[in-house]
Design a protein around this motif. Structure first.
Motif, PDB file in Angstrom:
ATOM      1  N   MET A   1       0.829  -1.211   0.000  1.00  0.00           N
ATOM      2  CA  MET A   1       0.000   0.000   0.000  1.00  0.00           C
ATOM      3  C   MET A   1       0.862   1.259   0.000  1.00  0.00           C
ATOM      4  O   MET A   1       0.480   2.278  -0.563  1.00  0.00           O
ATOM      5  N   TYR A   2       2.032   1.193   0.649  1.00  0.00           N
ATOM      6  CA  TYR A   2       2.893   2.379   0.763  1.00  0.00           C
ATOM      7  C   TYR A   2       4.182   2.231  -0.059  1.00  0.00           C
ATOM      8  O   TYR A   2       5.158   2.936   0.194  1.00  0.00           O
ATOM      9  N   ARG A   3       4.149   1.338  -1.040  1.00  0.00           N
ATOM     10  CA  ARG A   3       5.347   1.147  -1.859  1.00  0.00           C
ATOM     11  C   ARG A   3       5.678   2.402  -2.670  1.00  0.00           C
ATOM     12  O   ARG A   3       6.819   2.589  -3.103  1.00  0.00           O
ATOM     13  N   PHE A   4       4.683   3.288  -2.862  1.00  0.00           N
ATOM     14  CA  PHE A   4       4.934   4.518  -3.618  1.00  0.00           C
ATOM     15  C   PHE A   4       5.966   5.408  -2.924  1.00  0.00           C
ATOM     16  O   PHE A   4       6.564   6.294  -3.540  1.00  0.00           O
ATOM     17  N   LEU A   5       6.177   5.176  -1.625  1.00  0.00           N
ATOM     18  CA  LEU A   5       7.174   5.974  -0.906  1.00  0.00           C
ATOM     19  C   LEU A   5       8.590   5.745  -1.434  1.00  0.00           C
ATOM     20  O   LEU A   5       9.480   6.551  -1.166  1.00  0.00           O
ATOM     21  N   LEU A   6       8.776   4.638  -2.159  1.00  0.00           N
ATOM     22  CA  LEU A   6      10.086   4.341  -2.714  1.00  0.00           C
ATOM     23  C   LEU A   6      10.306   5.016  -4.062  1.00  0.00           C
ATOM     24  O   LEU A   6      11.396   4.908  -4.636  1.00  0.00           O
ATOM     25  N   SER A   7       9.287   5.735  -4.543  1.00  0.00           N
ATOM     26  CA  SER A   7       9.440   6.448  -5.813  1.00  0.00           C
ATOM     27  C   SER A   7      10.355   7.653  -5.625  1.00  0.00           C
ATOM     28  O   SER A   7      10.567   8.141  -4.504  1.00  0.00           O
ATOM     29  N   ARG A   8      10.924   8.140  -6.724  1.00  0.00           N
ATOM     30  CA  ARG A   8      11.869   9.256  -6.663  1.00  0.00           C
ATOM     31  C   ARG A   8      11.209  10.496  -6.064  1.00  0.00           C
ATOM     32  O   ARG A   8      11.809  11.191  -5.239  1.00  0.00           O
ATOM     33  N   ARG A   9       9.980  10.799  -6.489  1.00  0.00           N
ATOM     34  CA  ARG A   9       9.296  12.004  -6.004  1.00  0.00           C
ATOM     35  C   ARG A   9       9.116  11.973  -4.501  1.00  0.00           C
ATOM     36  O   ARG A   9       9.372  12.972  -3.812  1.00  0.00           O
ATOM     37  N   TRP A  10       8.705  10.814  -3.955  1.00  0.00           N
ATOM     38  CA  TRP A  10       8.458  10.746  -2.527  1.00  0.00           C
ATOM     39  C   TRP A  10       9.750  10.677  -1.713  1.00  0.00           C
ATOM     40  O   TRP A  10       9.816  11.180  -0.597  1.00  0.00           O
ATOM     41  N   LEU A  11      10.793  10.079  -2.278  1.00  0.00           N
ATOM     42  CA  LEU A  11      12.074  10.079  -1.579  1.00  0.00           C
ATOM     43  C   LEU A  11      12.644  11.491  -1.477  1.00  0.00           C
ATOM     44  O   LEU A  11      13.202  11.869  -0.438  1.00  0.00           O
ATOM     45  N   ILE A  12      12.487  12.292  -2.546  1.00  0.00           N
ATOM     46  CA  ILE A  12      12.954  13.686  -2.512  1.00  0.00           C
ATOM     47  C   ILE A  12      12.147  14.483  -1.492  1.00  0.00           C
ATOM     48  O   ILE A  12      12.691  15.290  -0.718  1.00  0.00           O
ATOM     49  N   THR A  13      10.818  14.253  -1.475  1.00  0.00           N
ATOM     50  CA  THR A  13       9.963  14.956  -0.513  1.00  0.00           C
ATOM     51  C   THR A  13      10.362  14.609   0.922  1.00  0.00           C
ATOM     52  O   THR A  13      10.429  15.478   1.797  1.00  0.00           O
ATOM     53  N   LEU A  14      10.631  13.314   1.166  1.00  0.00           N
ATOM     54  CA  LEU A  14      11.053  12.897   2.502  1.00  0.00           C
ATOM     55  C   LEU A  14      12.387  13.521   2.881  1.00  0.00           C
ATOM     56  O   LEU A  14      12.576  13.979   4.019  1.00  0.00           O
ATOM     57  N   LEU A  15      13.317  13.578   1.932  1.00  0.00           N
ATOM     58  CA  LEU A  15      14.627  14.170   2.204  1.00  0.00           C
ATOM     59  C   LEU A  15      14.489  15.651   2.561  1.00  0.00           C
ATOM     60  O   LEU A  15      15.127  16.132   3.511  1.00  0.00           O
TER      61      LEU A  15
END
Length: 264
Positions: A1-15
């Motif tokens: 369900m939360y695999r989208f967090l591994l996408s580039r956009r979400w990794l940049i947002t998390l960073l």
């Protein structure tokens, strides 16, 4: 369900979120330190103004002596005779009503023979031309006793610049070192900001008000705002994640619904 967090956009947002947290914490402490410095400054001024006045030359006992931070605004006295020959004005200074004019500074020869002190007698309005000496009430003749505040020599900073080529007896700074070089008269370091004269003259420049030592400024409020913003960063990130997860779940549920059979 939360695999989208591994996408580039979400990794940049998390960073970005992870970098913002220590930055906003540090900004909050920066504002806290400014608040503490403001409070300490106000306390220093309040104590200096209420302490028993002491003779100027006991705190600044030599030509060129620096007025230390702990002595700034100290209540002082001085007795002597003014030296109007070496009087000068300081340009671009404001009155209590924020009008631009001049400070009038006149040396005072101390009666005890320990030296000469610069005295900021107060503010006068600008004349018709900035190139001519303004109308200045004459300094009292004879021996006078002054009360005032001890101030350090001014140095060029911010909007105050020491420029050459100014009209005669006009300067941008109140500096005992500069005036010693100009007049040849050795001056005790710092200067006296006048608050009272005995005997009182019939006419004198507008004396400067007591410095504000009650306003603590907005720095504590800013510190709290930065720390609230710090707490909102992970909350906001989690809200964004949950919203994204719900949107993806809806899309997935819609894709699983089989289309209705078309009647023959």
């Amino acid at each position: 369900m939360y695999r989208f967090l591994l996408s580039r956009r979400w990794l940049i947002t998390l960073l970005i979120a992870l970098l913002m947290i220590p930055a906003t914490i540090r900004l909050g402490f920066w504002q806290l330190h400014r608040h503490e410095a403001r409070v300490a400054r106000n306390e220093l001024i309040a104590h200096a103004l209420t302490d028993h006045p002491v003779p100027f030359d006991t705190l600044s006992a030599a030509p060129g002596a620096a007025v230390t931070k702990d002595l700034n605004w100290r209540a002082v006295t001085a007795t002597g005779q003014y030296d109007p020959e070496h009087e000068f004005v300081v340009r671009k200074r404001t009155s209590s009503e924020e009008k631009v004019g001049y400070f009038v500074v006149t040396p005072l020869r101390l009666s005890d023979g320990k030296g000469t002190v610069l005295v900021n007698r107060g503010w006068v309005a600008s004349g018709e031309s900035a190139t001519t000496y303004p109308a200045v009430p004459a300094a009292p003749a004879g021996e006078v006793t002054l009360a005032g505040r001890l101030r350090p020599d001014e140095v060029a900073s911010g909007s105050i610049r020491d420029r050459a080529g100014l009209p005669d007896r006009q300067f941008n700074l109140i500096s005992s070192d500069q005036q010693t070089r100009e007049s040849g008269v050795p001056l005790l370091g710092g200067y006296l900001e006048l608050t009272a004269t005995t005997p009182a003259p019939a006419d004198q420049p507008e004396m400067l008000p007591e410095p504000n030592h009650s306003d603590i400024g907005p720095h504590m409020a800013y510190a709290i705002q930065w720390w609230l913003f710090t707490a909102m960063i992970p909350v906001g990130f989690w809200v964004m994640v949950r919203r994204e997860a719900k949107d993806r779940a809806k899309e997935a549920a819609g894709a699983e619904v089989e289309p209705e059979a078309v009647p023959a």
